[in-house]
Design a protein around this motif. Structure first.
Motif, short mmCIF file in Angstrom:
data_model
loop_
_atom_site.label_atom_id
_atom_site.label_comp_id
_atom_site.label_asym_id
_atom_site.label_seq_id
_atom_site.Cartn_x
_atom_site.Cartn_y
_atom_site.Cartn_z
N SER A 157 6.65 -18.23 7.27
CA SER A 157 5.36 -18.26 6.56
C SER A 157 4.29 -17.32 7.10
O SER A 157 3.62 -16.90 6.26
N VAL A 158 4.41 -16.74 8.33
CA VAL A 158 3.69 -15.77 8.66
C VAL A 158 3.91 -14.51 7.89
O VAL A 158 2.86 -13.95 7.42
N GLY A 159 4.85 -14.04 7.71
CA GLY A 159 5.21 -12.79 7.16
C GLY A 159 5.06 -13.01 5.71
O GLY A 159 4.38 -12.01 5.01
N HIS A 160 4.96 -14.32 5.15
CA HIS A 160 4.99 -14.59 3.90
C HIS A 160 3.51 -14.35 3.34
O HIS A 160 3.13 -13.75 2.58
N ARG A 161 2.46 -14.73 4.22
CA ARG A 161 0.99 -14.67 3.99
C ARG A 161 0.68 -13.33 4.19
O ARG A 161 -0.07 -12.81 3.06
N ALA A 162 1.23 -12.52 5.01
CA ALA A 162 0.72 -11.07 5.01
C ALA A 162 1.53 -10.23 3.96
O ALA A 162 0.92 -9.35 3.21
N GLY A 163 2.62 -10.61 3.39
CA GLY A 163 3.35 -9.94 2.45
C GLY A 163 2.31 -10.09 0.99
O GLY A 163 2.06 -9.13 0.26
N ALA A 164 2.26 -11.60 0.80
CA ALA A 164 1.19 -11.56 -0.45
C ALA A 164 0.03 -11.14 -0.31
O ALA A 164 -0.46 -10.78 -1.57
N HIS A 165 -0.67 -10.85 0.79
CA HIS A 165 -2.03 -10.61 0.92
C HIS A 165 -1.69 -9.03 0.62
O HIS A 165 -2.67 -8.55 -0.27
N LEU A 166 -0.99 -8.24 1.14
CA LEU A 166 -1.00 -6.83 0.69
C LEU A 166 -0.67 -6.63 -0.68
O LEU A 166 -1.17 -5.68 -1.34
N TYR A 167 0.29 -7.50 -1.07
CA TYR A 167 0.36 -7.33 -2.49
C TYR A 167 -0.61 -7.73 -3.64
O TYR A 167 -0.95 -6.66 -4.40
N ALA A 168 -1.34 -8.45 -3.06
CA ALA A 168 -2.56 -8.90 -3.83
C ALA A 168 -3.42 -7.85 -3.82
O ALA A 168 -4.42 -7.49 -4.70
N ARG A 169 -3.44 -6.74 -2.61
CA ARG A 169 -4.49 -6.06 -2.40
C ARG A 169 -4.12 -4.70 -3.35
O ARG A 169 -4.53 -3.59 -2.96
N GLY A 170 -2.84 -4.76 -3.89
CA GLY A 170 -2.47 -3.72 -4.76
C GLY A 170 -1.40 -2.78 -4.07
O GLY A 170 -1.15 -1.71 -4.55
N ARG A 171 -0.66 -3.29 -2.88
CA ARG A 171 0.21 -2.47 -2.18
C ARG A 171 1.52 -2.99 -2.68
O ARG A 171 1.74 -3.99 -2.80
N ARG A 172 2.26 -1.77 -2.73
CA ARG A 172 3.47 -1.96 -3.23
C ARG A 172 4.72 -1.33 -2.55
O ARG A 172 5.72 -2.01 -2.54
N ARG A 173 4.46 -0.25 -1.54
CA ARG A 173 5.50 0.12 -0.51
C ARG A 173 4.97 -0.38 0.77
O ARG A 173 4.40 0.54 1.43
N ILE A 174 5.77 -1.31 1.24
CA ILE A 174 5.26 -2.21 2.28
C ILE A 174 6.18 -1.93 3.63
O ILE A 174 7.50 -2.26 3.32
N GLY A 175 5.71 -1.46 4.66
CA GLY A 175 6.51 -1.47 5.74
C GLY A 175 6.45 -2.75 6.54
O GLY A 175 5.12 -3.22 6.63
N VAL A 176 7.45 -3.22 7.45
CA VAL A 176 7.18 -4.10 8.35
C VAL A 176 7.78 -3.69 9.70
O VAL A 176 8.90 -3.31 9.99
#
Lengths: 321, 321
Positions: A157-176
């Motif tokens: 769920s920690v990663g999910h929150r971060a991923g959803a936030h980045l996506y909502a901010r318009g980011r599409r190519r996400i590094g982890v």
């Protein structure tokens, strides 16, 4: 001690062992306890545990990786709450011990209950502990183990929150960021899976970025950053985020314009950075609730294993994303 | 187990208890041990300790304050080294326990040796532990305690390095951060004393600066900074230094031109700051050396207490001073 208290040796033994089988008046009990105190008497946990068949020891593995202030506070609360319930909390090192071997070493102390990461112990380890007399085994971590109660700390769920936030901010190519340091996989793997789930079916990509916790590794990653074409990164936690953000800034990468950075754990140092670090705040369970669960489990060792999700994750949006 | 191994019950008992009184051949011993392993036998530390009069347990108090990576690594090394010597390292919480009360709680586990901060235990606590059968008590910290071996971790030298460095850099009005957080006095007091000693007899002043570990406290201190007229500050450790440096920079105070800042502990985050943080690098003793000392003390419980200084401090000059 019997002479000092003016009672028989049997009475002393009954009082100090808290035996209920024999009726002894409260003033007499008090006299015995005062004499014991005066003589510097210390009960012997081992002898008590042999008599009772089990101890009041709750055993937790001492974490081998450096613990942050968050986990440290959680442990303190838990120890305090268990102490109030008359348990003795003992932490046992896990250095170089795994699975059944670790369980055997722990079982030697004949704890009445054991709290352990599920990954450190396994189903066979749980069985060893139960056989040695532990009335309750409670795992802490993402996975449940057969025969043990589970406090599910699901870092997905920690990663999910971060991923959803980045996506909502318009980011599409996400590094982890995946820490190269050993012992962090039980946290980093589910965090990665959470980011993937947030992007699942959407028009985005997820790229794993192995990173050692040192400046050289961060500088190497930053040097090839623009070639990676990433516009957002979830950096495992605030410390790795700080390390990576500094290296990116030294390379001239503008944050958050070119790359948004998100950490996790909500450490204070993240607020001290410029730009201030966006992070996932993690809530651990209250020590008192966990202590109550342990106590219930000890009183009813045959109860069906409980599985309870306990980890809360909320996004804290600051300036880096 | 006797049936599985094809030997008498007495032989099983002799082998598993490592009794030397009876001659038993090595193949027989091996057969018994294999049968024990097959049956999932776990020795009972309590029973062993009652027989032997003492256990192989080395007890350390688990630190109540969050520990940094430095201390964490030290503890891991020590556990590993003691494990190699066949000791079982157990950490016991100290939450809400002090002095004799803490010593009594620890004594219940009948440890063969106890490592503890001298300030947490006191001479009376040492006596309680020795009476309960601990063969060695070793204090870690700035002070020695009667009846115990002492590994003298003298934080005075940490402050002295920082003070001497600031003076050598031409600073004369030096502030010393004193953390408002509880439990840090055993470190902050001697560090302050070290700065005072470095300035002793010289043309400089030392000003105590109480500071809570939060942004508001740091901002309040920074707001009145110019009124204090300080040209250098030793900020207790790197984390407080980072907090203060950020607040000073937000106030427009130029570092190091107006105020030089020095931390301690040489954490990685200090190298990530701009300007990079000058710091005092602290060396803790090697886990193996300490384990050897514990082992010697256990073997010879009547030996005169050893006092050994173990803390190394060296100045790491970067850009903030």
């Amino acid at each position: 001690m019997a002479r000092l208290a003016g009672v028989s040796r049997a009475t002393v033994s009954y009082v100090l062992n808290n035996t209920d089988a024999v009726r002894i008046s409260e003033p007499t009990r008090r006299r015995v306890r005062e004499a014991a105190r005066e003589l510097g008497y210390v009960p012997h946990a081992a002898a008590r545990s042999l008599r009772a068949g089990h101890s009041r020891i709750v055993l937790m593995p001492a974490p081998a990786v450096p613990v942050g202030p968050l986990y440290s506070r959680f442990i303190n609360d838990l120890q305090w709450a268990l102490g109030r319930l008359d348990y003795t909390v003992v932490q046992h090192g896990t250095v170089g011990l795994h699975g059944v071997e670790a369980a055997r070493a722990w079982a030697e102390l004949r704890p009445v209950a054991v709290l352990a990461p599920g990954s450190a112990i396994g189903a066979e380890g749980v069985a060893v502990l139960r056989r040695s007399g532990a009335r309750a085994v409670v795992t802490l971590g993402p996975e449940a183990v057969e025969g043990a109660h589970a406090l599910l700390m699901d870092h997905e769920s920690v990663g999910h929150r971060a991923g959803a936030h980045l996506y909502a901010r318009g980011r599409r190519r996400i590094g982890v960021v995946m820490p190269a340091e050993r012992g962090l996989e039980p946290f980093s793997r589910p965090r990665l899976a959470g980011v993937r789930r947030a992007l699942d079916g959407a028009d985005g990509t997820v790229t794993e970025l192995p990173l050692g916790y040192d400046e050289e590794s961060a500088a190497r990653l930053a040097a090839r950053w623009r070639g990676l074409g990433l516009d957002g990164v979830f950096a495992y936690n605030d410390e790795y985020a700080m390390l990576l953000m500094r290296a990116l800034q030294d390379e001239g990468v503008r944050i958050p314009e070119e790359t948004a950075v998100v950490g996790a754990d909500d450490l204070m140092l993240g607020r001290l950075l410029r730009p201030r670090l966006s992070t996932v705040h993690v809530d651990l369970p209250a020590g008192r609730d966990l202590a109550d669960l342990v106590d219930r489990a000890v009183r009813d060792p045959a109860a069906a294993p409980e599985r309870r999700p306990v980890l809360g994750a909320t996004m804290v949006h600051r300036e880096s994303s």
